[in-house]
Motif scaffolding. Structure first.
Motif, PDB file in Angstrom:
ATOM      1  N   ALA A   1      36.143 -22.707 -80.811  1.00 47.39           N
ATOM      2  CA  ALA A   1      37.014 -23.297 -81.825  1.00 47.39           C
ATOM      3  C   ALA A   1      38.281 -22.473 -81.981  1.00 47.39           C
ATOM      4  N   ASP A   2      39.418 -23.121 -81.737  1.00 43.86           N
ATOM      5  CA  ASP A   2      40.729 -22.479 -81.900  1.00 43.86           C
ATOM      6  C   ASP A   2      41.724 -23.597 -82.221  1.00 43.86           C
ATOM      7  N   PRO A   3      42.322 -23.599 -83.421  1.00 41.02           N
ATOM      8  CA  PRO A   3      43.143 -24.744 -83.821  1.00 41.02           C
ATOM      9  C   PRO A   3      44.288 -25.084 -82.884  1.00 41.02           C
ATOM     10  N   MET A   4      44.975 -24.069 -82.355  1.00 45.58           N
ATOM     11  CA  MET A   4      46.194 -24.329 -81.593  1.00 45.58           C
ATOM     12  C   MET A   4      46.042 -23.887 -80.144  1.00 45.58           C
ATOM     13  N   ILE A   5      46.150 -24.827 -79.225  1.00 45.14           N
ATOM     14  CA  ILE A   5      46.137 -24.522 -77.789  1.00 45.14           C
ATOM     15  C   ILE A   5      47.594 -24.580 -77.333  1.00 45.14           C
ATOM     16  N   ALA A   6      48.259 -23.449 -77.379  1.00 44.06           N
ATOM     17  CA  ALA A   6      49.693 -23.403 -77.095  1.00 44.06           C
ATOM     18  C   ALA A   6      49.939 -23.004 -75.634  1.00 44.06           C
ATOM     19  N   THR A   7      50.115 -21.713 -75.388  1.00 44.54           N
ATOM     20  CA  THR A   7      50.305 -21.261 -74.005  1.00 44.54           C
ATOM     21  C   THR A   7      48.987 -21.246 -73.230  1.00 44.54           C
ATOM     22  N   GLY A   8      47.878 -21.214 -73.952  1.00 41.44           N
ATOM     23  CA  GLY A   8      46.565 -21.126 -73.307  1.00 41.44           C
ATOM     24  C   GLY A   8      46.120 -19.710 -73.032  1.00 41.44           C
ATOM     25  N   SER A   9      46.978 -18.730 -73.290  1.00 46.16           N
ATOM     26  CA  SER A   9      46.668 -17.337 -72.949  1.00 46.16           C
ATOM     27  C   SER A   9      45.434 -16.826 -73.691  1.00 46.16           C
TER      28      SER A   9
ATOM     29  N   LYS B   1      59.461 -19.684 -78.031  1.00 46.87           N
ATOM     30  CA  LYS B   1      58.642 -18.665 -78.681  1.00 46.87           C
ATOM     31  C   LYS B   1      57.148 -18.942 -78.533  1.00 46.87           C
ATOM     32  N   GLY B   2      56.821 -20.006 -77.818  1.00 47.58           N
ATOM     33  CA  GLY B   2      55.415 -20.324 -77.582  1.00 47.58           C
ATOM     34  C   GLY B   2      54.757 -21.104 -78.701  1.00 47.58           C
ATOM     35  N   TYR B   3      55.560 -21.744 -79.562  1.00 51.94           N
ATOM     36  CA  TYR B   3      55.013 -22.573 -80.628  1.00 51.94           C
ATOM     37  C   TYR B   3      54.999 -24.038 -80.196  1.00 51.94           C
ATOM     38  N   ILE B   4      53.965 -24.750 -80.633  1.00 53.32           N
ATOM     39  CA  ILE B   4      53.819 -26.161 -80.284  1.00 53.32           C
ATOM     40  C   ILE B   4      54.800 -26.999 -81.100  1.00 53.32           C
ATOM     41  N   LEU B   5      55.442 -27.969 -80.428  1.00 44.99           N
ATOM     42  CA  LEU B   5      56.359 -28.899 -81.087  1.00 44.99           C
ATOM     43  C   LEU B   5      55.834 -30.333 -80.964  1.00 44.99           C
ATOM     44  N   PRO B   6      55.861 -31.152 -82.032  1.00 46.29           N
ATOM     45  CA  PRO B   6      56.354 -30.816 -83.371  1.00 46.29           C
ATOM     46  C   PRO B   6      55.446 -29.872 -84.152  1.00 46.29           C
ATOM     47  N   GLY B   7      54.164 -29.790 -83.795  1.00 48.76           N
ATOM     48  CA  GLY B   7      53.281 -28.760 -84.318  1.00 48.76           C
ATOM     49  C   GLY B   7      53.022 -28.832 -85.810  1.00 48.76           C
TER      50      GLY B   7
ATOM     51  N   ALA C   1      49.447 -28.160 -76.528  1.00 47.85           N
ATOM     52  CA  ALA C   1      50.639 -28.436 -75.728  1.00 47.85           C
ATOM     53  C   ALA C   1      50.200 -28.683 -74.290  1.00 47.85           C
ATOM     54  N   PRO C   2      50.869 -29.563 -73.577  1.00 50.74           N
ATOM     55  CA  PRO C   2      50.495 -29.830 -72.181  1.00 50.74           C
ATOM     56  C   PRO C   2      50.455 -28.568 -71.333  1.00 50.74           C
TER      57      PRO C   2
ATOM     58  N   VAL D   1      35.290 -13.887 -82.178  1.00 53.93           N
ATOM     59  CA  VAL D   1      36.236 -13.178 -81.320  1.00 53.93           C
ATOM     60  C   VAL D   1      37.531 -12.984 -82.101  1.00 53.93           C
ATOM     61  N   SER D   2      38.019 -11.764 -82.140  1.00 51.26           N
ATOM     62  CA  SER D   2      39.319 -11.488 -82.740  1.00 51.26           C
ATOM     63  C   SER D   2      40.338 -11.348 -81.614  1.00 51.26           C
ATOM     64  N   ALA D   3      41.285 -12.265 -81.575  1.00 53.07           N
ATOM     65  CA  ALA D   3      42.286 -12.247 -80.501  1.00 53.07           C
ATOM     66  C   ALA D   3      43.662 -12.527 -81.093  1.00 53.07           C
ATOM     67  N   SER D   4      44.654 -11.759 -80.685  1.00 58.57           N
ATOM     68  CA  SER D   4      46.022 -11.986 -81.145  1.00 58.57           C
ATOM     69  C   SER D   4      46.959 -12.028 -79.947  1.00 58.57           C
ATOM     70  N   ARG D   5      47.923 -12.938 -80.040  1.00 58.20           N
ATOM     71  CA  ARG D   5      48.874 -13.139 -78.951  1.00 58.20           C
ATOM     72  C   ARG D   5      50.169 -12.401 -79.231  1.00 58.20           C
ATOM     73  N   GLY D   6      50.652 -11.663 -78.232  1.00 56.45           N
ATOM     74  CA  GLY D   6      51.909 -10.949 -78.381  1.00 56.45           C
ATOM     75  C   GLY D   6      53.116 -11.872 -78.296  1.00 56.45           C
ATOM     76  N   LYS D   7      54.285 -11.284 -78.364  1.00 59.84           N
ATOM     77  CA  LYS D   7      55.521 -12.065 -78.388  1.00 59.84           C
ATOM     78  C   LYS D   7      55.934 -12.528 -76.995  1.00 59.84           C
TER      79      LYS D   7
END
Length: 232
Positions: free
Chosen positions: A139-147, A201-207, A173-174, A108-114
């Motif tokens: 498989a997706d390394p970063m589960i940030a916003t979940g979008s 900006k939707g980035y995981i901290l400390p990430g 991220a929680p 799956v090719s998926a990209s998240r906007g700003k």
């Protein structure tokens, strides 16, 4: 493997010194792309072994060169679909297929906007048919916003109803976990570690930064390319 008390079916690996060491190297801003990719492969492989511990087994008889004895087979290991979210998840998939060598692969090719909308654009979807006996590992390394994962899970469900859907990632991220579990409570989530929070900006901290860019290099902007002038 530790189940987080905030959600049902969400696991992290804070109890594994090996995975915490690999994660430490991935977080380090001085880690180059080669080492970063190798680290993701290691995580995919090790976490694959951990997922096997949650699968059904069956006792079998086996003949050694000396006598008959009892062994087991992991039935679910032969019915796995790995769905890879491009591009950062490719090394994770490489690790997973070392454990699930019979797996069918989806891309799956998926990209998240700003921020703040974080709209998801999906340009390519190729998922094999899914059966009720299958375990689907996304498989997706970063589960940030979940979008992104919400969209991917929706797509997966169009191809059949699997036995299990597992999201496998490096960091979460929680906020992202909560969104996924609210919409798809049956989905299980396995991540190396659950981090503190998201920034604006939707980035995981400390990430660890942008996993795709760190694994494969940042995309080149067309405006930065040298101008080519032709002489007529």
């Amino acid at each position: 493997m530790i189940e987080d008390k905030r959600w049902k079916g969400v696991y992290s690996f804070d109890d594994s010194p090996y995975l915490m060491e690999v994660l430490t190297e991935l977080r380090d801003k001085e880690t180059d792309s080669i080492a970063f990719r190798k680290g993701l492969v290691k995580l995919g492989r090790f976490m694959g072994y951990e997922i096997i511990k949650t699968m059904e087994t069956e006792k079998v008889k086996v003949e050694t060169p000396l006598e008959e004895t009892e062994g087991i087979i992991v039935k679910d290991r032969r019915n796995v679909v790995i769905v890879t979210v491009l591009r950062a998840a490719v090394p994770l998939m490489e690790g997973l297929v070392k454990v699930f060598e019979h797996a069918r692969i989806g891309i799956v090719s998926a990209s998240r906007g700003k921020a703040p909308k974080f709209e998801i654009e999906m340009n390519y979807i190729k998922i094999p048919q899914i059966t009720p006996e299958d375990t689907v590992i996304i498989a997706d390394p970063m589960i940030a916003t979940g979008s992104t994962l919400l969209r991917v899970i929706e797509e997966v469900k169009k191809y059949g109803t699997p036995k299990r859907i597992i999201v496998l990632g490096v960091l979460a991220a929680p906020e992202g976990i909560t969104r996924i579990k609210e919409k798809f409570p049956e989905v299980e989530i396995f991540v190396t570690k659950i981090d503190r929070e998201l920034n604006d900006k939707g980035y995981i901290l400390p990430g660890l930064g942008d996993a795709g860019d760190r694994a494969f290099g940042a995309p080149i902007k067309l405006s930065t390319l040298p101008q080519v002038h032709t002489i007529e």
